[in-house]
Design an enzyme around this catalytic site. Structure first.
Site, PDB file in Angstrom:
ATOM      1  N   SER A 160      40.601  22.236 -49.822  1.00 34.76           N
ATOM      2  CA  SER A 160      41.547  21.797 -50.845  1.00 34.76           C
ATOM      3  C   SER A 160      42.222  23.007 -51.478  1.00 34.76           C
ATOM      4  O   SER A 160      41.725  24.126 -51.395  1.00 34.76           O
ATOM      5  CB  SER A 160      40.811  20.991 -51.919  1.00 34.76           C
ATOM      6  OG  SER A 160      40.045  19.967 -51.340  1.00 34.76           O
ATOM      7  N   ASP A 174      38.600  26.620 -45.897  1.00 35.93           N
ATOM      8  CA  ASP A 174      38.838  26.285 -47.294  1.00 35.93           C
ATOM      9  C   ASP A 174      39.243  27.533 -48.062  1.00 35.93           C
ATOM     10  O   ASP A 174      39.031  28.657 -47.592  1.00 35.93           O
ATOM     11  CB  ASP A 174      37.578  25.673 -47.909  1.00 35.93           C
ATOM     12  CG  ASP A 174      37.862  24.775 -49.105  1.00 35.93           C
ATOM     13  OD1 ASP A 174      39.006  24.809 -49.619  1.00 35.93           O
ATOM     14  OD2 ASP A 174      36.942  24.054 -49.535  1.00 35.93           O
ATOM     15  N   GLY A 175      39.805  27.338 -49.217  1.00 37.53           N
ATOM     16  CA  GLY A 175      40.182  28.445 -50.088  1.00 37.53           C
ATOM     17  C   GLY A 175      39.061  28.790 -51.046  1.00 37.53           C
ATOM     18  O   GLY A 175      37.942  28.279 -50.938  1.00 37.53           O
ATOM     19  N   ALA A 176      39.354  29.665 -52.000  1.00 37.00           N
ATOM     20  CA  ALA A 176      38.377  30.053 -53.018  1.00 37.00           C
ATOM     21  C   ALA A 176      39.119  30.563 -54.242  1.00 37.00           C
ATOM     22  O   ALA A 176      40.244  31.068 -54.144  1.00 37.00           O
ATOM     23  CB  ALA A 176      37.428  31.123 -52.482  1.00 37.00           C
ATOM     24  N   LYS A 200      34.254  28.408 -56.484  1.00 32.90           N
ATOM     25  CA  LYS A 200      35.193  27.370 -56.102  1.00 32.90           C
ATOM     26  C   LYS A 200      35.128  26.250 -57.132  1.00 32.90           C
ATOM     27  O   LYS A 200      34.174  26.146 -57.888  1.00 32.90           O
ATOM     28  CB  LYS A 200      34.876  26.828 -54.711  1.00 32.90           C
ATOM     29  CG  LYS A 200      35.179  27.831 -53.596  1.00 32.90           C
ATOM     30  CD  LYS A 200      34.795  27.319 -52.210  1.00 32.90           C
ATOM     31  CE  LYS A 200      35.387  25.979 -51.878  1.00 32.90           C
ATOM     32  NZ  LYS A 200      36.876  25.947 -51.982  1.00 32.90           N
ATOM     33  N   GLY A 201      36.158  25.424 -57.140  1.00 32.15           N
ATOM     34  CA  GLY A 201      36.177  24.283 -58.044  1.00 32.15           C
ATOM     35  C   GLY A 201      37.253  24.345 -59.104  1.00 32.15           C
ATOM     36  O   GLY A 201      37.304  23.491 -59.987  1.00 32.15           O
ATOM     37  N   GLY A 224      40.185  23.576 -58.716  1.00 36.89           N
ATOM     38  CA  GLY A 224      40.956  22.350 -58.542  1.00 36.89           C
ATOM     39  C   GLY A 224      40.133  21.092 -58.705  1.00 36.89           C
ATOM     40  O   GLY A 224      40.650  19.976 -58.530  1.00 36.89           O
ATOM     41  N   GLU A 241      33.813  19.694 -51.390  1.00 37.75           N
ATOM     42  CA  GLU A 241      34.022  20.938 -50.651  1.00 37.75           C
ATOM     43  C   GLU A 241      32.694  21.532 -50.189  1.00 37.75           C
ATOM     44  O   GLU A 241      32.559  21.976 -49.042  1.00 37.75           O
ATOM     45  CB  GLU A 241      34.766  21.956 -51.514  1.00 37.75           C
ATOM     46  CG  GLU A 241      36.225  21.618 -51.730  1.00 37.75           C
ATOM     47  CD  GLU A 241      36.905  22.548 -52.722  1.00 37.75           C
ATOM     48  OE1 GLU A 241      38.150  22.593 -52.728  1.00 37.75           O
ATOM     49  OE2 GLU A 241      36.207  23.224 -53.494  1.00 37.75           O
TER      50      GLU A 241
END
Length: 234
Positions: free
Chosen positions: A28, A84-86, A97-98, A100, A106
Protein backbone atom coordinates in the site's frame (compact mmCIF):
# COMPACT_ATOMS: atom_id res chain seq x y z
CA UNK A 1 15.38 13.94 -9.76
CA UNK A 2 12.04 14.61 -8.07
CA UNK A 3 10.79 12.52 -5.17
CA UNK A 4 8.11 10.98 -7.39
CA UNK A 5 10.74 10.14 -9.99
CA UNK A 6 12.86 8.47 -7.31
CA UNK A 7 9.89 6.41 -6.16
CA UNK A 8 9.19 5.28 -9.70
CA UNK A 9 12.80 4.25 -10.36
CA UNK A 10 12.96 2.17 -7.18
CA UNK A 11 9.61 0.53 -7.91
CA UNK A 12 10.50 -0.37 -11.49
CA UNK A 13 13.88 -1.90 -10.61
CA UNK A 14 12.36 -3.87 -7.74
CA UNK A 15 9.62 -5.34 -9.94
CA UNK A 16 12.04 -6.17 -12.75
CA UNK A 17 14.46 -7.91 -10.38
CA UNK A 18 12.01 -9.85 -8.26
CA UNK A 19 8.86 -10.72 -10.20
CA UNK A 20 9.16 -13.79 -12.40
CA UNK A 21 5.59 -15.01 -12.03
CA UNK A 22 3.72 -16.70 -9.22
CA UNK A 23 1.82 -15.21 -6.28
CA UNK A 24 2.66 -11.55 -5.59
CA UNK A 25 1.78 -9.51 -2.53
CA UNK A 26 0.86 -5.94 -3.40
CA UNK A 27 1.57 -3.38 -0.69
CA UNK A 28 0.00 0.00 0.00
CA UNK A 29 1.02 3.63 -0.36
CA UNK A 30 2.18 6.08 -3.00
CA UNK A 31 5.25 4.15 -4.19
CA UNK A 32 3.22 1.00 -4.80
CA UNK A 33 1.26 2.81 -7.51
CA UNK A 34 4.40 2.79 -9.67
CA UNK A 35 5.14 -0.85 -8.82
CA UNK A 36 1.70 -2.00 -9.97
CA UNK A 37 2.03 0.03 -13.17
CA UNK A 38 5.34 -1.69 -13.91
CA UNK A 39 3.93 -5.08 -12.94
CA UNK A 40 1.05 -4.68 -15.38
CA UNK A 41 3.55 -3.70 -18.08
CA UNK A 42 5.80 -6.74 -17.69
CA UNK A 43 2.84 -9.12 -17.32
CA UNK A 44 1.58 -7.91 -20.71
CA UNK A 45 5.03 -7.99 -22.33
CA UNK A 46 6.17 -11.36 -20.96
CA UNK A 47 2.80 -13.07 -20.59
CA UNK A 48 3.58 -13.84 -16.96
CA UNK A 49 1.24 -16.05 -14.96
CA UNK A 50 0.65 -14.23 -11.67
CA UNK A 51 -1.91 -13.78 -8.91
CA UNK A 52 -1.93 -10.58 -6.83
CA UNK A 53 -2.75 -10.53 -3.11
CA UNK A 54 -3.71 -7.05 -1.81
CA UNK A 55 -2.76 -5.60 1.58
CA UNK A 56 -5.48 -2.95 1.68
CA UNK A 57 -8.54 -1.53 -0.05
CA UNK A 58 -6.18 0.76 -2.00
CA UNK A 59 -4.06 -2.16 -3.18
CA UNK A 60 -7.13 -4.11 -4.25
CA UNK A 61 -8.37 -1.18 -6.30
CA UNK A 62 -4.95 -0.83 -8.00
CA UNK A 63 -4.94 -4.51 -8.94
CA UNK A 64 -8.44 -4.26 -10.39
CA UNK A 65 -7.67 -1.00 -12.22
CA UNK A 66 -4.75 -2.59 -14.06
CA UNK A 67 -6.62 -5.77 -14.90
CA UNK A 68 -4.33 -8.04 -12.90
CA UNK A 69 -5.53 -11.37 -11.45
CA UNK A 70 -6.82 -10.88 -7.91
CA UNK A 71 -6.47 -13.49 -5.18
CA UNK A 72 -6.51 -13.79 -1.40
CA UNK A 73 -4.68 -15.61 1.37
CA UNK A 74 -7.41 -18.22 1.73
CA UNK A 75 -6.68 -19.61 -1.74
CA UNK A 76 -2.98 -18.57 -1.89
CA UNK A 77 -1.53 -18.73 1.65
CA UNK A 78 2.10 -18.82 0.42
CA UNK A 79 3.44 -15.95 -1.68
CA UNK A 80 6.53 -15.94 -3.88
CA UNK A 81 7.25 -12.28 -3.20
CA UNK A 82 5.63 -9.28 -1.50
CA UNK A 83 6.48 -5.75 -2.60
CA UNK A 84 5.64 -2.87 -0.28
CA UNK A 85 6.76 0.58 0.76
CA UNK A 86 7.89 1.86 4.15
CA UNK A 87 7.78 5.04 6.19
CA UNK A 88 11.36 4.50 7.36
CA UNK A 89 14.10 1.88 6.93
CA UNK A 90 17.18 1.62 9.15
CA UNK A 91 20.54 0.01 8.40
CA UNK A 92 19.31 -3.39 9.65
CA UNK A 93 16.26 -3.19 7.35
CA UNK A 94 14.01 -2.74 10.35
CA UNK A 95 10.96 -0.86 9.11
CA UNK A 96 8.35 1.51 10.42
CA UNK A 97 5.13 1.03 8.46
CA UNK A 98 1.54 2.08 8.95
CA UNK A 99 1.60 5.77 8.11
CA UNK A 100 -1.28 5.02 5.75
CA UNK A 101 -3.09 2.90 8.32
CA UNK A 102 -2.68 -0.48 6.60
CA UNK A 103 -0.06 -2.05 8.91
CA UNK A 104 -2.06 -5.10 9.99
CA UNK A 105 -2.86 -6.48 6.55
CA UNK A 106 0.57 -5.41 5.28
CA UNK A 107 2.32 -7.43 7.98
CA UNK A 108 0.11 -10.47 7.49
CA UNK A 109 0.72 -10.58 3.75
CA UNK A 110 4.47 -9.90 4.09
CA UNK A 111 4.77 -12.71 6.65
CA UNK A 112 3.37 -15.16 4.09
CA UNK A 113 5.95 -14.29 1.43
CA UNK A 114 9.12 -16.21 0.67
CA UNK A 115 10.72 -12.84 -0.13
CA UNK A 116 9.74 -9.40 1.17
CA UNK A 117 10.92 -6.52 -1.00
CA UNK A 118 10.77 -2.89 0.16
CA UNK A 119 10.68 0.10 -2.16
CA UNK A 120 11.17 3.70 -1.05
CA UNK A 121 12.69 7.03 -1.98
CA UNK A 122 15.84 8.45 -0.38
CA UNK A 123 13.89 10.30 2.34
CA UNK A 124 12.95 6.99 4.00
CA UNK A 125 16.54 5.76 4.45
CA UNK A 126 17.93 6.22 7.98
CA UNK A 127 20.75 5.00 10.17
CA UNK A 128 18.34 4.70 13.10
CA UNK A 129 14.57 4.71 13.28
CA UNK A 130 13.18 8.12 14.15
CA UNK A 131 15.77 10.14 12.22
CA UNK A 132 13.55 10.70 9.18
CA UNK A 133 10.10 9.55 10.26
CA UNK A 134 9.03 11.67 13.22
CA UNK A 135 5.36 10.70 13.47
CA UNK A 136 6.05 7.65 15.61
CA UNK A 137 5.33 3.93 15.42
CA UNK A 138 1.73 3.14 14.46
CA UNK A 139 -0.07 0.66 16.70
CA UNK A 140 -3.45 -0.75 15.69
CA UNK A 141 -5.71 -1.31 18.69
CA UNK A 142 -9.21 -2.46 19.55
CA UNK A 143 -11.12 0.82 20.09
CA UNK A 144 -12.12 0.26 23.71
CA UNK A 145 -8.47 -0.37 24.68
CA UNK A 146 -6.76 2.68 23.19
CA UNK A 147 -6.35 4.63 26.44
CA UNK A 148 -5.02 1.79 28.58
CA UNK A 149 -2.72 0.51 25.82
CA UNK A 150 -1.18 3.95 25.45
CA UNK A 151 -0.59 4.24 29.19
CA UNK A 152 1.17 0.87 29.33
CA UNK A 153 3.52 1.73 26.48
CA UNK A 154 4.52 5.08 27.97
CA UNK A 155 4.98 3.50 31.39
CA UNK A 156 7.40 0.92 29.95
CA UNK A 157 9.38 2.99 27.45
CA UNK A 158 8.43 6.66 27.79
CA UNK A 159 7.65 8.93 24.88
CA UNK A 160 4.25 10.23 23.81
CA UNK A 161 1.14 8.53 22.46
CA UNK A 162 -1.42 10.16 20.18
CA UNK A 163 -4.71 8.72 18.98
CA UNK A 164 -4.65 9.26 15.21
CA UNK A 165 -7.49 11.57 14.18
CA UNK A 166 -9.12 11.81 10.77
CA UNK A 167 -8.72 15.56 10.40
CA UNK A 168 -11.07 17.61 8.27
CA UNK A 169 -12.44 14.65 6.31
CA UNK A 170 -14.18 13.07 9.32
CA UNK A 171 -14.87 13.96 12.92
CA UNK A 172 -13.15 11.61 15.34
CA UNK A 173 -10.39 9.01 15.03
CA UNK A 174 -9.05 7.20 11.98
CA UNK A 175 -10.73 3.81 11.59
CA UNK A 176 -8.70 1.13 9.81
CA UNK A 177 -9.90 -1.31 7.13
CA UNK A 178 -10.38 -3.72 10.05
CA UNK A 179 -12.52 -1.36 12.16
CA UNK A 180 -9.80 -0.48 14.67
CA UNK A 181 -8.08 2.68 15.97
CA UNK A 182 -4.44 3.65 15.49
CA UNK A 183 -2.09 5.02 18.15
CA UNK A 184 1.09 6.80 17.07
CA UNK A 185 3.90 6.30 19.58
CA UNK A 186 6.69 8.88 19.45
CA UNK A 187 9.43 6.87 21.13
CA UNK A 188 12.22 8.65 23.06
CA UNK A 189 15.33 6.92 21.68
CA UNK A 190 16.72 3.97 19.74
CA UNK A 191 15.62 0.73 21.40
CA UNK A 192 15.90 -3.03 21.02
CA UNK A 193 13.23 -3.17 18.34
CA UNK A 194 12.61 -6.90 18.49
CA UNK A 195 11.99 -6.67 22.22
CA UNK A 196 9.72 -3.68 21.67
CA UNK A 197 7.76 -5.50 18.99
CA UNK A 198 7.17 -8.46 21.31
CA UNK A 199 6.21 -6.20 24.23
CA UNK A 200 3.70 -4.26 22.16
CA UNK A 201 1.98 -7.36 20.81
CA UNK A 202 1.68 -8.85 24.30
CA UNK A 203 -0.50 -5.94 25.51
CA UNK A 204 -4.19 -6.95 25.51
CA UNK A 205 -6.00 -4.77 23.00
CA UNK A 206 -3.07 -4.41 20.60
CA UNK A 207 -3.92 -5.96 17.25
CA UNK A 208 -0.56 -5.27 15.56
CA UNK A 209 2.26 -2.74 15.49
CA UNK A 210 4.12 -0.99 12.70
CA UNK A 211 7.57 -2.38 13.51
CA UNK A 212 8.72 -4.88 10.88
CA UNK A 213 11.78 -6.58 12.40
CA UNK A 214 13.78 -9.20 10.48
CA UNK A 215 11.13 -9.33 7.77
CA UNK A 216 12.50 -7.39 4.80
CA UNK A 217 15.00 -9.27 2.63
CA UNK A 218 16.00 -6.38 0.38
CA UNK A 219 15.24 -2.67 0.02
CA UNK A 220 15.45 -0.50 -3.09
CA UNK A 221 15.93 3.23 -2.53
CA UNK A 222 15.39 5.72 -5.35
CA UNK A 223 18.10 8.36 -4.89
CA UNK A 224 18.18 12.07 -5.72
CA UNK A 225 20.59 11.55 -8.63
CA UNK A 226 18.29 9.07 -10.35
CA UNK A 227 20.18 5.97 -9.26
CA UNK A 228 18.70 3.14 -7.21
CA UNK A 229 20.53 1.92 -4.09
CA UNK A 230 20.00 -1.69 -3.07
CA UNK A 231 20.37 -2.85 0.53
CA UNK A 232 20.12 -6.54 1.42
CA UNK A 233 19.57 -7.90 4.90
CA UNK A 234 22.77 -9.31 6.33
Amino acid sequence: MSVEGSKKEAACIAVENNVKGGVIGIGSGSTIVYAVEKLAEIVAEQNLDIVCIPTSFQARQLIIKHGLPLGDLETHPVLDVCIDGADEVDTDLTLIKGGGGCLLQEKIVASCAKKFVVIADYRKKSNNLGEQWTKGIPIEVIPLSYRCVGMKIVSQYGGNIDLRLSGESKAGPVVTDNGNFILDWKFPSTLDWKAVEIFLNMIPGVVENGLFVNMAHVAYFGMKDGSVMTKERE
